[in-house]
Design an enzyme around this catalytic site. Structure first.
Site, PDB file in Angstrom:
ATOM      1  N   ASN A   9       0.701  -0.825   0.165  1.00 34.26           N
ATOM      2  CA  ASN A   9       0.113   0.220   0.514  1.00 34.26           C
ATOM      3  C   ASN A   9       0.719   1.029  -0.060  1.00 34.26           C
ATOM      4  O   ASN A   9       1.048   1.539   1.168  1.00 34.26           O
ATOM      5  CB  ASN A   9      -0.374   0.197   1.197  1.00 34.26           C
ATOM      6  CG  ASN A   9      -1.817   1.007   0.969  1.00 34.26           C
ATOM      7  OD1 ASN A   9      -2.081   2.249   0.392  1.00 34.26           O
ATOM      8  ND2 ASN A   9      -2.663   1.331   2.891  1.00 34.26           N
ATOM      9  N   LYS A  11      -0.199   4.435   0.012  1.00 36.93           N
ATOM     10  CA  LYS A  11      -0.602   5.567   0.329  1.00 36.93           C
ATOM     11  C   LYS A  11      -0.460   6.420  -0.710  1.00 36.93           C
ATOM     12  O   LYS A  11       0.039   6.305  -2.101  1.00 36.93           O
ATOM     13  CB  LYS A  11      -0.081   5.302   1.608  1.00 36.93           C
ATOM     14  CG  LYS A  11      -0.298   4.460   2.555  1.00 36.93           C
ATOM     15  CD  LYS A  11       0.224   4.936   3.387  1.00 36.93           C
ATOM     16  CE  LYS A  11      -0.615   3.230   4.601  1.00 36.93           C
ATOM     17  NZ  LYS A  11       0.054   3.326   6.166  1.00 36.93           N
ATOM     18  N   HIS A  94      -9.993   1.216   4.979  1.00 34.78           N
ATOM     19  CA  HIS A  94      -8.304   1.210   5.661  1.00 34.78           C
ATOM     20  C   HIS A  94      -8.974   2.241   6.978  1.00 34.78           C
ATOM     21  O   HIS A  94      -9.548   3.561   6.307  1.00 34.78           O
ATOM     22  CB  HIS A  94      -7.868   2.019   4.423  1.00 34.78           C
ATOM     23  CG  HIS A  94      -5.620   1.904   4.976  1.00 34.78           C
ATOM     24  ND1 HIS A  94      -5.442   3.585   5.979  1.00 34.78           N
ATOM     25  CD2 HIS A  94      -5.083   1.163   5.112  1.00 34.78           C
ATOM     26  CE1 HIS A  94      -4.553   2.604   5.999  1.00 34.78           C
ATOM     27  NE2 HIS A  94      -4.061   1.723   5.857  1.00 34.78           N
ATOM     28  N   GLU A  96      -7.206   4.486   8.045  1.00 34.39           N
ATOM     29  CA  GLU A  96      -6.923   5.974   7.753  1.00 34.39           C
ATOM     30  C   GLU A  96      -8.260   7.314   7.207  1.00 34.39           C
ATOM     31  O   GLU A  96      -8.449   7.868   7.163  1.00 34.39           O
ATOM     32  CB  GLU A  96      -5.342   6.341   6.635  1.00 34.39           C
ATOM     33  CG  GLU A  96      -4.809   6.112   7.792  1.00 34.39           C
ATOM     34  CD  GLU A  96      -3.229   5.967   6.542  1.00 34.39           C
ATOM     35  OE1 GLU A  96      -3.478   6.065   5.254  1.00 34.39           O
ATOM     36  OE2 GLU A  96      -2.326   5.034   7.126  1.00 34.39           O
ATOM     37  N   GLU A 166      -5.939  -4.587  10.434  1.00 35.29           N
ATOM     38  CA  GLU A 166      -4.877  -3.788  10.767  1.00 35.29           C
ATOM     39  C   GLU A 166      -5.179  -2.571  12.183  1.00 35.29           C
ATOM     40  O   GLU A 166      -6.111  -2.511  11.735  1.00 35.29           O
ATOM     41  CB  GLU A 166      -5.140  -2.294   9.363  1.00 35.29           C
ATOM     42  CG  GLU A 166      -4.692  -3.492   8.406  1.00 35.29           C
ATOM     43  CD  GLU A 166      -3.509  -2.346   7.333  1.00 35.29           C
ATOM     44  OE1 GLU A 166      -2.822  -2.393   6.643  1.00 35.29           O
ATOM     45  OE2 GLU A 166      -4.671  -1.517   6.653  1.00 35.29           O
ATOM     46  N   GLY A 172       1.961   2.513  11.270  1.00 34.48           N
ATOM     47  CA  GLY A 172       3.141   3.363  10.546  1.00 34.48           C
ATOM     48  C   GLY A 172       3.911   3.895  11.934  1.00 34.48           C
ATOM     49  O   GLY A 172       4.115   5.004  11.665  1.00 34.48           O
ATOM     50  N   SER A 211       3.014  -1.801  10.703  1.00 36.06           N
ATOM     51  CA  SER A 211       4.864  -2.483  10.447  1.00 36.06           C
ATOM     52  C   SER A 211       4.418  -3.958  10.290  1.00 36.06           C
ATOM     53  O   SER A 211       5.808  -4.088  10.706  1.00 36.06           O
ATOM     54  CB  SER A 211       4.940  -1.948  12.163  1.00 36.06           C
ATOM     55  OG  SER A 211       4.369  -0.474  12.406  1.00 36.06           O
TER      56      SER A 211
HETATM   57  P1  PGA Z   1       1.997   0.499   7.923  1.00 32.54           P
HETATM   58  O1  PGA Z   1       1.157   0.438   7.137  1.00 32.54           O
HETATM   59  O2  PGA Z   1       2.837  -1.106   7.662  1.00 32.54           O
HETATM   60  O3  PGA Z   1       3.195   1.304   7.107  1.00 32.54           O
HETATM   61  O4  PGA Z   1       2.489   0.628   9.200  1.00 32.54           O
HETATM   62  C1  PGA Z   1      -0.053  -0.520   7.382  1.00 32.54           C
HETATM   63  C2  PGA Z   1      -1.164  -0.111   6.094  1.00 32.54           C
HETATM   64  O5  PGA Z   1      -1.625   1.063   6.316  1.00 32.54           O
HETATM   65  O6  PGA Z   1      -1.566  -1.090   5.249  1.00 32.54           O
END
Ligand code: PGA
Length: 248
Positions: A9, A11, A94, A96, A166, A172, A211
């Site tokens: 992803n 982003k 997601h 976010e 998640e 992140g 992560s």
């Molecule tokens: P990350 O993000 O691996 O940077 O923690 C995962 C995601 O949001 O899909």
């Protein structure tokens, strides 16, 4: 046997040129793998990146999809538009999107339905915040997020969908859920689906995200109910992401 799926992803990162370089490094470096691999790239780059990935085993996904089929929804991208240019997957819900852009369980369910109607595979993201985990509400949150989609889309739709667990506190932040913490929730999700439809639950790919890095991927992917990963930050580095793909 479920096939593993490793999904990057990106982003809102990178330029077109950086995306093309990353995609071509992935296509060149992946080699023969049993698992499925995909990358979710910004909408505006999907067409260009699909040219780079043509002929490779790497599929493309969008990071979101509209909750309506078509019409006066300025700024939105429909599932039909994604299908039109050959996009295989779309993330829905997601964290976010849920926390910054107001996605609700119901709007996520509607996005899921739109994707299913166009044969785009929805990747339903679920997960609890730190406060919810500390308040012992993890399973309650998962239930609410799942049940709204089951009620809206019907359980059969899950035979053409993917779930990504998640935990919001792990995205992140560099804090990964431990293998056991992740497995516990993955198992819970599969049991919840199995309560409605055991065969669909058995075949359902459930990815872990939050992560995932080259050094923790192997142990996570070895857990019985973890069928791969949704990888954010670490998917922006070709070598690291390839290492994760090969950790299955
Ligand atoms: P990350 O993000 O691996 O940077 O923690 C995962 C995601 O949001 O899909």
């Amino acid at each position: 046997m479920r096939r593993s799926l490793i999904m990057g992803n990106w982003k809102m990162n990178g330029s077109l040129q950086e995306g093309q370089q990353l995609a071509s490094a992935l296509a060149a470096g992946l080699g023969d793998v049993q698992q499925e691999v995909a990358v979710c790239v910004p909408f505006i780059y999907l067409s260009e990146i699909s040219k780079v990935l043509a002929g490779s085993a790497i599929a493309l996904g969008a990071q979101n999809v509209a909750d309506q089929a078509s019409g006066a929804y300025t700024g939105e991208i429909s599932a039909a538009m994604l299908a039109d240019i050959g996009i295989k997957y779309a993330l829905v819900g997601h964290s976010e999107r849920r926390s910054y852009y107001g996605d609700t369980d119901q709007s996520v369910a509607n996005r899921f339905v739109q994707a299913i109607k166009q044969n785009v595979i929805p990747v339903l993201c679920v997960g609890e915040t730190l406060a919810e985990r500390e308040g012992n509400k993890t399973f309650q949150v998962i239930d609410e997020q799942l049940d709204t989609v089951i009620a809206t889309a019907g359980i059969e739709a899950f035979s053409k969908a993917v779930i990504a667990y998640e935990p919001v506190w792990a995205i992140g932040t560099g804090k990964t859920a431990s293998d056991e913490q992740a497995q516990e929730v993955h198992h819970y999700i599969r049991q919840r689906i199995a309560g409605v439809h055991p065969e669909i639950a058995e075949k359902l790919q459930i990815l872990y995200g939050g992560s995932v890095k080259p050094d923790n991927a192997k142990a996570l992917f070895a857990m019985p109910d973890i069928d791969g990963g949704l990888v954010g930050g670490a998917s922006l580095d070709a070598n690291g992401f390839l290492q994760i793909c090969h950790s299955v």
